[in-house]
Design a protein around this motif. Structure first.
Motif, PDB file in Angstrom:
ATOM      1  N   ALA A  50      44.393   5.756 -58.448  1.00 13.61           N
ATOM      2  CA  ALA A  50      45.275   5.590 -58.398  1.00 13.61           C
ATOM      3  C   ALA A  50      45.391   4.042 -58.369  1.00 13.61           C
ATOM      4  N   GLY A  51      44.589   3.186 -58.775  1.00 10.02           N
ATOM      5  CA  GLY A  51      44.521   1.764 -58.145  1.00 10.02           C
ATOM      6  C   GLY A  51      44.328   1.571 -59.478  1.00 10.02           C
ATOM      7  N   LEU A  52      43.939  -0.021 -59.365  1.00 10.00           N
ATOM      8  CA  LEU A  52      43.081  -0.865 -60.755  1.00 10.00           C
ATOM      9  C   LEU A  52      41.290  -1.247 -60.469  1.00 10.00           C
ATOM     10  N   GLY A  53      41.007  -0.798 -59.104  1.00 11.49           N
ATOM     11  CA  GLY A  53      39.979  -1.210 -59.234  1.00 11.49           C
ATOM     12  C   GLY A  53      39.198   0.077 -59.366  1.00 11.49           C
ATOM     13  N   GLY A  54      40.358   0.685 -59.959  1.00  9.41           N
ATOM     14  CA  GLY A  54      38.486   2.293 -59.697  1.00  9.41           C
ATOM     15  C   GLY A  54      37.856   3.086 -58.726  1.00  9.41           C
ATOM     16  N   GLY A  55      36.358   3.054 -59.087  1.00 14.37           N
ATOM     17  CA  GLY A  55      36.210   3.913 -57.885  1.00 14.37           C
ATOM     18  C   GLY A  55      35.542   2.797 -56.820  1.00 14.37           C
ATOM     19  N   ASN A  56      35.346   1.811 -57.562  1.00 13.77           N
ATOM     20  CA  ASN A  56      34.336   0.118 -56.587  1.00 13.77           C
ATOM     21  C   ASN A  56      35.602  -1.033 -55.897  1.00 13.77           C
ATOM     22  N   ASP A  57      36.453  -0.206 -55.678  1.00 14.20           N
ATOM     23  CA  ASP A  57      37.656  -0.992 -54.755  1.00 14.20           C
ATOM     24  C   ASP A  57      37.621  -1.026 -53.213  1.00 14.20           C
ATOM     25  N   GLU A  58      38.119  -1.870 -52.283  1.00 17.49           N
ATOM     26  CA  GLU A  58      38.071  -2.286 -50.740  1.00 17.49           C
ATOM     27  C   GLU A  58      38.256  -0.650 -50.550  1.00 17.49           C
ATOM     28  N   ARG A  59      39.047  -0.246 -50.698  1.00 17.80           N
ATOM     29  CA  ARG A  59      40.166   1.005 -50.120  1.00 17.80           C
ATOM     30  C   ARG A  59      39.462   2.312 -50.407  1.00 17.80           C
ATOM     31  N   GLU A  60      38.682   2.506 -51.387  1.00 20.04           N
ATOM     32  CA  GLU A  60      38.362   3.267 -51.548  1.00 20.04           C
ATOM     33  C   GLU A  60      36.626   3.903 -51.604  1.00 20.04           C
ATOM     34  N   GLN A  61      36.442   2.525 -50.841  1.00 14.55           N
ATOM     35  CA  GLN A  61      35.089   2.732 -50.659  1.00 14.55           C
ATOM     36  C   GLN A  61      35.318   3.115 -49.145  1.00 14.55           C
ATOM     37  N   THR A  62      36.293   2.125 -48.407  1.00  7.98           N
ATOM     38  CA  THR A  62      36.522   2.948 -47.275  1.00  7.98           C
ATOM     39  C   THR A  62      36.807   4.430 -47.337  1.00  7.98           C
ATOM     40  N   LEU A  63      37.910   4.897 -47.572  1.00  7.95           N
ATOM     41  CA  LEU A  63      37.609   6.828 -47.901  1.00  7.95           C
ATOM     42  C   LEU A  63      37.082   6.840 -48.342  1.00  7.95           C
ATOM     43  N   ASN A  64      35.700   6.946 -48.878  1.00  9.38           N
ATOM     44  CA  ASN A  64      34.389   7.341 -49.282  1.00  9.38           C
ATOM     45  C   ASN A  64      33.670   7.364 -48.247  1.00  9.38           C
ATOM     46  N   GLN A  65      33.321   6.179 -47.351  1.00  9.96           N
ATOM     47  CA  GLN A  65      32.839   6.417 -46.037  1.00  9.96           C
ATOM     48  C   GLN A  65      33.481   7.727 -45.277  1.00  9.96           C
ATOM     49  N   MET A  66      34.858   7.238 -45.332  1.00 11.56           N
ATOM     50  CA  MET A  66      35.044   8.290 -44.517  1.00 11.56           C
ATOM     51  C   MET A  66      35.141   9.790 -43.969  1.00 11.56           C
ATOM     52  N   LEU A  67      35.508  10.132 -45.672  1.00 17.71           N
ATOM     53  CA  LEU A  67      34.776  11.623 -46.038  1.00 17.71           C
ATOM     54  C   LEU A  67      33.113  12.345 -46.152  1.00 17.71           C
ATOM     55  N   VAL A  68      32.287  11.323 -45.764  1.00 16.09           N
ATOM     56  CA  VAL A  68      31.232  11.108 -45.575  1.00 16.09           C
ATOM     57  C   VAL A  68      31.138  11.607 -44.505  1.00 16.09           C
ATOM     58  N   GLU A  69      31.282  10.515 -43.735  1.00 18.32           N
ATOM     59  CA  GLU A  69      31.202  11.018 -42.125  1.00 18.32           C
ATOM     60  C   GLU A  69      32.486  11.724 -41.713  1.00 18.32           C
ATOM     61  N   MET A  70      33.388  12.285 -41.916  1.00 19.68           N
ATOM     62  CA  MET A  70      33.841  13.977 -40.797  1.00 19.68           C
ATOM     63  C   MET A  70      32.895  14.841 -41.862  1.00 19.68           C
ATOM     64  N   ASP A  71      32.261  14.962 -42.599  1.00 21.61           N
ATOM     65  CA  ASP A  71      31.863  16.274 -42.922  1.00 21.61           C
ATOM     66  C   ASP A  71      30.847  16.003 -44.246  1.00 21.61           C
ATOM     67  N   GLY A  72      29.886  14.751 -43.919  1.00 21.94           N
ATOM     68  CA  GLY A  72      28.517  14.918 -44.763  1.00 21.94           C
ATOM     69  C   GLY A  72      27.420  15.555 -44.076  1.00 21.94           C
ATOM     70  N   PHE A  73      25.776  14.672 -44.806  1.00 22.78           N
ATOM     71  CA  PHE A  73      25.079  15.351 -43.956  1.00 22.78           C
ATOM     72  C   PHE A  73      24.628  15.207 -42.585  1.00 22.78           C
ATOM     73  N   GLU A  74      24.916  14.177 -42.021  1.00 20.16           N
ATOM     74  CA  GLU A  74      25.246  14.056 -41.377  1.00 20.16           C
ATOM     75  C   GLU A  74      26.050  14.929 -40.210  1.00 20.16           C
ATOM     76  N   SER A  75      25.545  15.531 -39.387  1.00 11.30           N
ATOM     77  CA  SER A  75      26.651  15.672 -38.263  1.00 11.30           C
ATOM     78  C   SER A  75      26.895  15.307 -37.371  1.00 11.30           C
ATOM     79  N   ASN A  76      28.962  15.460 -36.496  1.00  7.21           N
ATOM     80  CA  ASN A  76      29.242  14.012 -35.758  1.00  7.21           C
ATOM     81  C   ASN A  76      30.296  15.749 -34.787  1.00  7.21           C
ATOM     82  N   GLU A  77      29.118  16.000 -34.512  1.00  4.55           N
ATOM     83  CA  GLU A  77      29.275  17.378 -33.557  1.00  4.55           C
ATOM     84  C   GLU A  77      30.503  16.560 -32.059  1.00  4.55           C
ATOM     85  N   GLY A  78      31.281  17.450 -31.692  1.00  2.00           N
ATOM     86  CA  GLY A  78      31.541  16.613 -30.142  1.00  2.00           C
ATOM     87  C   GLY A  78      32.731  15.508 -30.827  1.00  2.00           C
TER      88      GLY A  78
END
Length: 644
Positions: A266-294
């Motif tokens: 929705a922003g002008l920065g495409g997929g490289n702006d700061e907010r989307e980078q932060t969201l992408n990292q949060m998505l990976v941490e919540m359910d990525g290859f690494e497990s966050n059990e507990g």
């Protein structure tokens, strides 16, 4: 070491370095700078008798010429120098080598400024290189561990949202006894999203979970991830989950997650702006290859519609818990929670207060209790009585009393008849909500208000109820016409007319309550919300249909007007009685209105009497008009019931 300690140490190092540099480059403390002489020139001055005094320390020679000039030179191996000086009458001073100063220390002092510069450079570079390009800890997570040894919040302190508490109680039980669920193959939820309007208790629920679970609880705001430098937010997300893994099992609470979890693209920065980078990292941490059990992530927002779909899918936020505004029973429980620390009088009835506050959130109710306590303290009372809660409720809903507003007797009389017309229509209209209170004391933007409150929360409105609402709305204008005549009516009913127009338009265009136009939703350009329904302006209909809609709206308002006129004409004597009672007491409850209509005397205590006119300051009156064209809360009829 804390951030403050590191920053303080850095500034101390810079200050010491500047002082040493100043001392190194400062000129000599003597009155004249020493002149550097060649050894041959020095011998020539000795032979010519132009040297007065010399000091010899190993190979260094300093001294003074006969004209007062200071000099220094380097002494080679010359055994004839001292006899030559004594022969010429030169005062010779010999000094041994500096044995009290360690040579290593002397060299260290000489190189200390350079070492400090190198150390400061390494410190800054290390801070910049660690944490994804951060400087001075930019990439460090700002999550704070919540420890509430005092003032601990538990589920006993949360009321009115039993379903949400039950959903979150399972999370607490899982943290306390995970084997109970794992025996049947159950997995701990990775994320819980709390959704609800502002002030409903989402953050309070999170604090209650922390108090109940007795596990590490990290709290952070969604805006803490947002920075102007790309990559800083993602670094903070990584650091936050690393802290959570070290303390697992634990809970991480993100308040206002919509600040960082908005829909991507929705922003002008495409997929490289700061907010989307932060969201992408949060998505990976919540359910990525690494497990966050507990590590359980709990987030709160009042705008779920703007969140990215990838954030809401199962596996990330497994549960979405709705935290709505409480119903009448929930409001009563919330009031009892907030009244625990308030000394109450014997006449306080939380159930009555809850019934009179439809649509209030938990924060609104807490504010109401606080305002009542402040009012009682201002009056010098030791307990908070029901009158203080009623006054606090009116203040929260409509604003403070405008006691300083000077109204002429004619204007007060007009206002009394106007509000009396509303009240009588509310009493004699079968589908009306029970009459709660009538007042002609100016509050907020209204010169007078009539409250009509339902016995219980109204979740839907019938056709008969909305027609009765139109009758109550038009009662004020009809009363003015009956008392003053059609040519003497004022603009005091302007907000009533706007409210009636919204109700009638909603019935025609949204609710399908017009026999002529049928059950069709006309237009989809919503402009405002009234009674929980969107009221459209019908921009997508033909001119003929628009004219039919306007005709139907006018017909419904005219029907309400005629019914109100029928009621007031048949009860004109009661209208005079009620107006006189309002002029005498200024505020009447529903029970007192019935006493006045029966011809009984209204008896009150001194504390319940309104402030006399002699204490009102001289402020120009606004006449019979509402000062603001926008309708006051309830549009002169009290608060409109809101769907749950």
């Amino acid at each position: 070491m804390s951030n403050f300690g590191r920053n303080l140490a850095l500034w101390v190092i810079i200050a010491v370095m500047l002082v040493l540099l100043f001392n190194v480059f400062q000129p000599g403390s003597g009155q004249h700078a020493s002149q550097q002489l060649a050894y041959s020139d020095f011998i020539g001055d000795v032979n010519g008798g132009r040297v007065r005094q010399v000091t010899i320390q190993q190979h260094n020679v300093t001294g003074t010429l006969t004209d007062g000039t200071s000099f220094e030179t380097y002494l080679p191996e010359d055994p004839t120098l001292v006899p030559r000086l004594t022969e010429k009458g030169v005062e010779v001073i010999a000094k041994p080598e500096d044995s009290d100063v360690n040579p290593l220390l002397r060299y260290l002092l000489q190189w200390l400024p350079m070492l400090l510069l190198i150390g400061a450079w390494f410190f800054v570079m290390r801070q910049m290189q660690s944490g994804g390009g951060r400087a001075m800890g930019f990439g460090k997570s700002r999550a704070r561990m919540l420890t509430e040894k005092q003032g601990r919040i538990t589920f006993d302190d949360v009321a009115g949202i039993d379903e949400a508490k039950q959903e979150l109680q399972e999370v607490v039980d899982f943290l306390k006894d995970p084997q109970k669920f794992q025996r049947l193959g159950g997995k701990i939820p990775k994320g819980v999203l709390l959704v609800g309007p502002p002030g409903t208790g989402k953050t309070l629920l999170a604090r209650a979970i922390a108090g109940e679970a007795n596990v590490p609880f990290f709290t952070i705001s969604g805006s803490d991830f947002v920075e102007m430098f790309v990559g800083v937010g993602a670094s903070r997300v990584r650091d936050m989950f690393e802290q959570g893994k070290k303390s697992a099992p634990c809970i991480i609470f993100i308040d206002e997650i919509d600040a960082v979890g908005r829909h991507r693209g929705a922003g002008l920065g495409g997929g490289n702006d700061e907010r989307e980078q932060t969201l992408n990292q949060m998505l990976v941490e919540m359910d990525g290859f690494e497990s966050n059990e507990g590590v359980i992530l709990i987030a709160a927002t009042n705008r779920p519609d703007v969140l990215d779909p990838a954030l809401l899918r199962p596996g990330r936020f497994d549960r979405q818990v709705v935290v709505p505004n409480p119903d009448v029973n929930g409001r009563e429980k919330i009031l009892r929670v907030h009244m625990r620390k308030v000394p109450l009088a014997s006449d306080v009835e939380p159930k009555v207060i809850a019934r009179g506050t439809p649509g209030f959130s938990g924060a609104d109710l807490a504010n109401l209790v606080n305002e009542a306590a402040l009012l009682a303290a201002r009056l010098g009372k030791r307990t908070v009585a029901m009158s203080e809660f009623e006054n606090a409720k009116d203040k929260v809903m409509m604003g403070a009393e405008r006691r300083s507003l000077v109204m002429s007797e004619e204007e007060k009389r007009l206002t009394a008849y106007h509000e009396g017309g509303h009240a009588l229509c509310a009493l004699y209209e079968p589908e009306s909500d029970p009459l709660h209170k009538v007042t002609i004391i100016p509050r907020g933007r209204a010169l007078g208000v009539t409250f009509s409150l339902p016995e219980n929360d109204r979740l839907s409105e019938s056709r008969a109820y909305l027609k009765g609402l139109l009758v109550k709305i038009m009662g004020g204008r009809v009363a003015e016409e009956l008392i003053l005549g059609p040519e003497k009516v004022t603009g005091g009913a302007s907000s009533d007319i706007k409210q009636a127009t919204r109700v009638a338009r909603m019935m025609v265009t949204e609710l399908g309550m017009s026999d002529k136009l049928g059950m069709i939703s006309y237009g989809d350009n919503s402009q405002e919300v009234f009674l929980g329904h969107s009221v459209t302006q019908n921009k997508n209909v033909s001119e003929q249909t628009a004219r039919e809609i306007e005709a139907e709206v006018k017909a419904m308002i005219d029907a309400g007007y005629n019914r109100a006129k029928e009621i007031l004409v048949s009860h004109i004597d009661e209208l005079h009685l009620l107006a006189n009672g309002l002029l005498e007491h200024e505020t009447l409850s529903g029970a007192e209105v019935r006493q006045v209509l029966r011809g009984e005397k209204v008896v009150r205590t001194v504390m319940d009497e309104p402030m006399p006119d002699s204490r009102r300051a001289s402020v120009p009156s606004t006449g019979g008009f509402r000062p603001d064209p926008a309708p006051p809360p309830g549009g002169g009829l009290g608060p409109a019931p809101q769907p749950g």
